[in-house]
Design a protein around this motif. Sequence first.
Motif, short mmCIF file in Angstrom:
data_model
loop_
_atom_site.label_atom_id
_atom_site.label_comp_id
_atom_site.label_asym_id
_atom_site.label_seq_id
_atom_site.Cartn_x
_atom_site.Cartn_y
_atom_site.Cartn_z
N PRO A 1 0.81 -1.23 0.00
CA PRO A 1 0.00 0.00 0.00
C PRO A 1 0.83 1.27 0.00
N ALA A 2 2.02 1.23 0.57
CA ALA A 2 2.85 2.42 0.68
C ALA A 2 3.32 2.94 -0.68
N THR A 3 3.21 2.13 -1.72
CA THR A 3 3.71 2.54 -3.04
C THR A 3 2.67 3.32 -3.84
N THR A 4 1.47 3.51 -3.32
CA THR A 4 0.45 4.25 -4.04
C THR A 4 0.56 5.75 -3.74
N SER A 5 -0.15 6.56 -4.52
CA SER A 5 -0.02 8.02 -4.43
C SER A 5 -0.73 8.63 -3.24
N GLY A 6 -1.74 7.95 -2.71
CA GLY A 6 -2.52 8.51 -1.62
C GLY A 6 -3.67 9.39 -2.07
N ILE A 7 -3.90 9.51 -3.36
CA ILE A 7 -4.98 10.35 -3.89
C ILE A 7 -6.33 9.69 -3.57
N ASP A 8 -7.27 10.48 -3.12
CA ASP A 8 -8.62 10.00 -2.82
C ASP A 8 -9.44 10.06 -4.12
N TRP A 9 -9.35 9.00 -4.91
CA TRP A 9 -9.98 9.00 -6.22
C TRP A 9 -11.50 9.03 -6.14
N LYS A 10 -12.05 8.43 -5.13
CA LYS A 10 -13.50 8.45 -4.97
C LYS A 10 -14.01 9.87 -4.88
N THR A 11 -13.28 10.70 -4.15
CA THR A 11 -13.67 12.10 -4.01
C THR A 11 -13.37 12.89 -5.27
N VAL A 12 -12.25 12.62 -5.90
CA VAL A 12 -11.91 13.31 -7.15
C VAL A 12 -13.02 13.14 -8.18
N LEU A 13 -13.49 11.92 -8.33
CA LEU A 13 -14.57 11.64 -9.29
C LEU A 13 -15.86 12.31 -8.86
N ARG A 14 -16.16 12.23 -7.58
CA ARG A 14 -17.43 12.77 -7.11
C ARG A 14 -17.49 14.29 -7.23
N VAL A 15 -16.38 14.97 -7.04
CA VAL A 15 -16.36 16.43 -7.16
C VAL A 15 -16.79 16.86 -8.56
N VAL A 16 -16.36 16.11 -9.56
CA VAL A 16 -16.75 16.43 -10.94
C VAL A 16 -18.26 16.27 -11.10
N VAL A 17 -18.81 15.17 -10.58
CA VAL A 17 -20.25 14.94 -10.69
C VAL A 17 -21.02 16.01 -9.93
N ASP A 18 -20.57 16.34 -8.73
CA ASP A 18 -21.24 17.37 -7.94
C ASP A 18 -21.26 18.71 -8.67
N ARG A 19 -20.17 19.02 -9.32
CA ARG A 19 -20.06 20.33 -9.97
C ARG A 19 -20.99 20.46 -11.17
N TYR A 20 -21.14 19.39 -11.93
CA TYR A 20 -21.83 19.52 -13.22
C TYR A 20 -23.20 18.86 -13.29
N ALA A 21 -23.48 17.84 -12.48
CA ALA A 21 -24.70 17.04 -12.69
C ALA A 21 -25.97 17.87 -12.57
N SER A 22 -26.16 18.55 -11.45
CA SER A 22 -27.42 19.27 -11.25
C SER A 22 -27.55 20.46 -12.19
N ARG A 23 -26.43 21.10 -12.52
CA ARG A 23 -26.50 22.24 -13.42
C ARG A 23 -26.87 21.82 -14.84
N LEU A 24 -26.28 20.75 -15.32
CA LEU A 24 -26.63 20.26 -16.65
C LEU A 24 -28.10 19.82 -16.69
N GLU A 25 -28.54 19.17 -15.63
CA GLU A 25 -29.93 18.72 -15.57
C GLU A 25 -30.89 19.90 -15.59
N PHE A 26 -30.54 20.98 -14.88
CA PHE A 26 -31.40 22.16 -14.85
C PHE A 26 -31.41 22.87 -16.19
N ILE A 27 -30.26 22.96 -16.84
CA ILE A 27 -30.21 23.57 -18.17
C ILE A 27 -31.07 22.79 -19.15
N GLN A 28 -30.99 21.45 -19.07
CA GLN A 28 -31.84 20.62 -19.94
C GLN A 28 -33.32 20.88 -19.65
#
Length: 560
Positions: free
Chosen positions: A325-352
Amino acid sequence: MLFTRKAAAVWLSLAFERVLTAQTPLSSHTPSSFCPGIESDLGQWNLDEGPGVNATGHLVFETANSLLQHWANTRHRIGHTIVPGTIPVGTLLYHGAITGPHLPTALDWVSGEPDHSMLFCQGPIETGCWHLTLAVTRPMRVLYFDGTSAAKILEGTMDTQDLVAWSEMKPEWVWNEERRIKDLCKWGQKYGVNGFVRMQMNFEIMICNFTSHMEVISFLNLESIRIGMDWPLPEDPDRLIYSRTSERHRFELVHSASWRENYPGETRIMLDFSELISFYDTALVPSLVPRRAGLNRWDHRVAGISPEDIERVQDRLAQALARPPATTSGIDWKTVLRVVVDRYASRLEFIQHLLNLTLDDGSIFDHAQQIQRQLRNVILPYTVFAALPPNTSVTANATNSWAVPVFRECATSHAASIAYRGTSLTPSERLLLQAVRETTHEICRVVTKMWASGMNLGVDAFYPPEQRPEVDHIDTLMGEWKEDVTQLMSWLDWSVWVKCRPACGFEEMCYLPTWPFGFPIFGPPLQPQWDSGSLWPDPNKGEWKRPQPECIRRREPYSL
């Protein structure tokens, strides 16, 4: 429509004010827009050029973002991801004893919810049944198969498990769970894997050794939940257990699964995104690219993978499980992905939503301005000073080339700092990085293009034109906007947008058809017809093929 000098002056005044109030950077890294090499692999910054037909970055993104979430993995049940994980100390797990008061010592199943395990708490009405509660005593290493990976159907839900256990698909063994758990545990023993996480009505874990990581909290003799079932149990109890369970217990099982429907999903299993294996990785599994050509995501299968790719996947998985495990970067990928969804999902849905409203000629200009403001909200942090449409160049306006700096800053904002880490990333992390880049690249391309088109026509309230645009021109713009956002949301295919419309009432809940309820599994055993035609099931046979959300009752009489 070209801007007035007054509008340009306002823009420059705002730009000057922003320069004066700019914050000092916290990092010495050069901004991505001044690094020509950054994001060069994403192609030219052409606002009119969409993703390639074989692009899979958005598929890697959405499958990774949906891991351990019941809703998304019920909707797209054929899994394409294998991820190592850990069950932390103190986690409670549950087991319904079909065979009586006998504590499992070797291979068997547990659930994270007693509502699920109680389904298997079977016994005569006179003597009741036995239900076991366990607690994890030391971190338990597991391997997670995404999708509805415990559904026993011939559609391909168990393809990835077959490859791990047997290096080939064995559809004729779809009900041979005893052989499956035995061979998976034999494979996992050399990597210290003590469990395999799958999903059906709820999440379950195939446990290889009940004595190595868990202790008994209670082993209770409970009232049997069965109704109308003869005793003793038939030779193949699973099918009758599912079919003869009361409607009330069926609903409560579905209800308990709804707690893990969306983000953050099943939180009691900690996945290691840095060692994720995706069958949408075209470098790892190139043989599946032509198999998916022209198919909807519903019909994507792992079946058809080449022997060479199977070997490559197995090697990558072995390397992932052997890596400290010590050889990995330590990046919280679950959060990285979710931040993108949080930023765009509701706004795109509202524009539609705004673009789907019916308008008259008298209100269309004001409505277009409202949508333009929504588009501006999406890209506001990336509207760099240089992005001002020239009032002398018709070509620049027609191609929206003036807006490229906004496009580039938007597309690189989420991944630029991670990209600087370079060689410290594992192969799985580089795949996730590319998935984020490709996904945000397309979101930002489409939104920037829509915003720039509104600026050019003159519907942006911040920069009013000398003359209001004609109604037919606005109508054409709105039609283009609607097509753009519809195609983008279809391409992204985020399950967060799949919901009951209108929303369910308080005595209802939104539900997706979930195996085994309503699925063709009862009666005589299924005889697989394993030819080229059967790899892609007929999408018109049964709603379970293309599960759609529906409202069901939360109290009697149930509508499940």
